[in-house]
Write an enzyme that holds these catalytic residues in place. Sequence first.
Site, short mmCIF file in Angstrom:
data_model
loop_
_atom_site.label_atom_id
_atom_site.label_comp_id
_atom_site.label_asym_id
_atom_site.label_seq_id
_atom_site.Cartn_x
_atom_site.Cartn_y
_atom_site.Cartn_z
N LYS A 89 0.60 -2.59 -6.65
CA LYS A 89 0.41 -2.56 -5.20
C LYS A 89 1.68 -3.03 -4.54
CE LYS A 89 -2.13 -1.67 -1.68
NZ LYS A 89 -0.91 -1.04 -1.12
N LYS A 136 1.96 -12.51 -5.32
CA LYS A 136 1.15 -12.53 -4.10
C LYS A 136 -0.29 -12.08 -4.36
CE LYS A 136 3.45 -11.06 -0.67
NZ LYS A 136 4.16 -10.18 0.29
N LYS A 150 6.76 -2.01 -6.00
CA LYS A 150 7.50 -1.84 -4.75
C LYS A 150 8.36 -0.60 -4.87
CE LYS A 150 7.83 -4.20 -0.81
NZ LYS A 150 6.74 -4.95 -0.17
N SER A 161 -4.82 -4.30 2.81
CA SER A 161 -4.58 -3.10 2.02
C SER A 161 -5.63 -2.97 0.92
CB SER A 161 -3.18 -3.14 1.39
OG SER A 161 -2.19 -2.78 2.33
#
Length: 422
Positions: A75, A99, A111, A354
């Site tokens: 993610k 995170k 990312k 999200s």
Amino acid sequence: MDLSYGNDSHGAWQTYLAQIDRVAPYLTHLSDYINTLKRPKRCLIVDVPIVMDDGTIQHFEGYRVQHNLSRGPGKGGIRYHPDVDLNEVMALSAWMTIKSAVVNLPFGGAKGGVRVDPSKLSKRELERLTRRFTAEISPIIGPQKDIPAPDVGTNGSIMGWMMDTYSSSVGYTVTGVVTGKPIHLGGSLGRVKATGRGVFITGRHIANRINLPIHGAKVAVQGFGNVGSEAALLFADAGAIVTWVQDHSGTIYNENGLDLPKLVQHVAEHRGVKGFADAQVADDEDFWDASVEIMIPAALESQITVDRAQRLKAKIVLEGANGPTLPAADDVLVERNIVVVPDVICNAGGVTVSYFEWVQDMASYFWTEEEINERLDKLLIQAINDVWSSAEEHQCTLRTAAYILACERILEARQERGIYPG
């Protein structure tokens, strides 16, 4: 495998590795797996050629890094910026791993990015770039593999193009392949404001913990995009006074408080704070000398250097950006009793909503914005309480405490899954 990627000691990946080294002594029986966190699982570098409006062909370099997938699919956002490089994307993917685990979401970290200045592309060129980039990374993304989202330089429209490109390649609509989409394409209510809201929720909670009244507190914000502006508005609604704002266009201040609704409108029209009438102009470095109680770096990484940390007057630093504080600067802030709410919890509102969007897409059942904000508040408050308790237990900073929690969760998953083949 050389993971230094350059000799810049202030590089984002080097900052992340230093953070992992600091948490290693707390991991005891899991320390055998620590190198799992120091190596990205997969790095994809792609060439993105597009036909420009004038008929010429230009090539752009793109990246998608999957740092760790032990707890679930990757993610993390897609960044369009002229300074994007592999070092930065690796670090951002790693911070997403941490995170997601701090907030206890069933995701790993990833990312992506393209080295481009999106402001110099027409809308048609931007769409071509996005669709070609999506096609290049499509073998490794998907709703159960890796789910991109907006980041610096990207937005909901770009996510819509990504979703459509991926869906076209598989032959049916896959709304869950990205998050941060427009509402009518399966996006979630509350997503655009979620990261800024998370900065406010965690900041308010820690301010209460250290007995710092929000009402009347002065606030400085670096970066006035979705994150910085929303955090500023929420703090102002709670009675704080936002006196300093800095972005790529310059630095402004008004000791009596900036008119934030007017500033939001000005930035929307002029793409920066420069020229805002109801404020004075300051040199960019003066921003770090601002007499405020709360400092919110919500722009890019590596902003708080040792020199700036020695000058800060704030009592709390709320990391709305990813990696804004260098490790050596962290030490200075600790010595000066300035509380840092680290990025991996402070700006986790975005990835949390999200996650909500992904869940809603999987179920084809959507929640109200009130329900989403309620769930977000509850989840973040639980996470920040866990981090605070960990800090008290280990007598360490909130950053180290957050990393202890996250790394334990990630490495326990790695341990339980084992190594294949054995």
